[in-house]
Design a protein around this motif. Structure first.
Motif, short mmCIF file in Angstrom:
data_model
loop_
_atom_site.label_atom_id
_atom_site.label_comp_id
_atom_site.label_asym_id
_atom_site.label_seq_id
_atom_site.Cartn_x
_atom_site.Cartn_y
_atom_site.Cartn_z
N LYS A 40 0.85 -1.19 0.00
CA LYS A 40 0.00 0.00 0.00
C LYS A 40 0.89 1.24 0.00
CE LYS A 40 -3.75 2.16 2.59
NZ LYS A 40 -4.66 2.01 3.72
N ASN A 55 -4.28 3.97 -4.54
CA ASN A 55 -4.12 2.52 -4.38
C ASN A 55 -5.06 1.70 -5.25
OD1 ASN A 55 -1.92 1.85 -2.39
ND2 ASN A 55 -2.98 3.50 -1.33
N THR A 56 -6.22 2.24 -5.57
CA THR A 56 -7.12 1.56 -6.50
C THR A 56 -6.47 1.47 -7.88
OG1 THR A 56 -9.09 2.26 -5.30
CG2 THR A 56 -9.40 1.62 -7.60
N VAL A 57 -5.92 2.59 -8.35
CA VAL A 57 -5.22 2.61 -9.64
C VAL A 57 -4.00 1.69 -9.58
CG1 VAL A 57 -3.89 4.06 -11.23
CG2 VAL A 57 -6.05 4.90 -10.28
N ARG A 58 -3.29 1.71 -8.47
CA ARG A 58 -2.10 0.86 -8.31
C ARG A 58 -2.45 -0.62 -8.47
NH1 ARG A 58 -0.25 -2.26 -4.43
NH2 ARG A 58 -1.82 -1.59 -2.93
N VAL A 59 -3.52 -1.04 -7.82
CA VAL A 59 -3.93 -2.45 -7.88
C VAL A 59 -4.45 -2.81 -9.27
CG1 VAL A 59 -5.61 -4.12 -6.99
CG2 VAL A 59 -4.38 -2.63 -5.40
N GLU A 60 -5.28 -1.94 -9.84
CA GLU A 60 -5.91 -2.26 -11.13
C GLU A 60 -4.96 -2.12 -12.32
OE1 GLU A 60 -9.37 0.22 -11.34
OE2 GLU A 60 -10.44 -0.94 -9.80
N LYS A 61 -4.12 -1.07 -12.31
CA LYS A 61 -3.29 -0.78 -13.48
C LYS A 61 -1.80 -1.01 -13.25
CE LYS A 61 -6.58 2.45 -15.40
NZ LYS A 61 -6.82 3.77 -15.97
N LYS A 62 -1.44 -1.45 -12.03
CA LYS A 62 -0.04 -1.75 -11.70
C LYS A 62 0.87 -0.53 -11.87
CE LYS A 62 -1.37 -6.01 -11.19
NZ LYS A 62 -2.28 -6.14 -10.11
#
Length: 194
Positions: A40, A55-62
């Motif tokens: 995170k 963090n949503t963008v991080r998880v979805e789009k790496k």
């Protein structure tokens, strides 16, 4: 025909053994951890994104991506713990003495200071008070750039004789834009400790 069968059987056995060793070798090479994929991230300062969006963008789009607000006042600080944590604090990580560098793939419209935060001398872990040896990440506004930063490159205040980083007491990385301009962007694809 029996001889052909035995040759084929032995060939298959050798192929299986080769495949097994190749798989083990690849797995050993993958033991490196990418902090973008695994941990995170936290944000402070005048940015358009909040922590949840980040963090949503991080998880979805790496990818970790932040953009400075219009007329930003103050610095932007993007950070990630070395050992995964749900809070921007925790216990320092003791990296192996065999660890030599961190490799980062990023794109930035401005120079970024990368601080490697250590645990503090008071023994309370990663709460403020530890050293911040750092390096500069040059701007790379038009494309992603991958750089390898040796642990020995991190020095307190970037001074030639500054205190070196203690990788056995490492809390987090802080990516800091001390003087953001409107719309400045930092995107990070990977942060891999080697």
């Amino acid at each position: 025909m029996i001889i052909n069968y035995l040759i084929l059987k032995n060939s298959m056995r050798y192929l299986f053994v080769y495949f097994l060793f190749f798989t083990i070798f690849c797995f050993a090479q993958k033991k490196q951890m990418d902090l973008v994929a695994s941990n995170k991230w936290f944000i402070a300062g005048p940015v358009k994104e909040n922590e949840e969006i980040l963090n949503t963008v991080r998880v979805e789009k790496k990818i970790v991506s932040v953009t400075a607000k219009d007329n930003p006042i103050g610095e932007i600080e993007l950070n990630v713990m070395i050992t995964a944590s749900e809070i921007n604090d925790g216990t320092p990580t003791n990296l192996s003495s065999e660890s030599k560098y961190v490799e980062i793939t990023y794109q930035s419209s401005q120079i970024i200071k990368l601080q490697a935060r250590e645990g503090n001398l008071e023994g309370t872990g990663c709460i403020h008070g530890g050293s911040h040896p750092r390096v500069s990440l040059p701007a790379s506004p038009n494309h992603f750039k991958t750089i390898k930063i040796l642990w020995s490159d991190f020095k307190q205040d970037e001074l030639p004789n500054g205190k070196l980083l203690d990788i056995h007491n490492l809390c987090k990385f802080n990516f800091v834009n001390y003087n953001p301009v409107s719309g400045s962007v930092l995107k990070i694809k990977s942060v891999v400790i080697n």
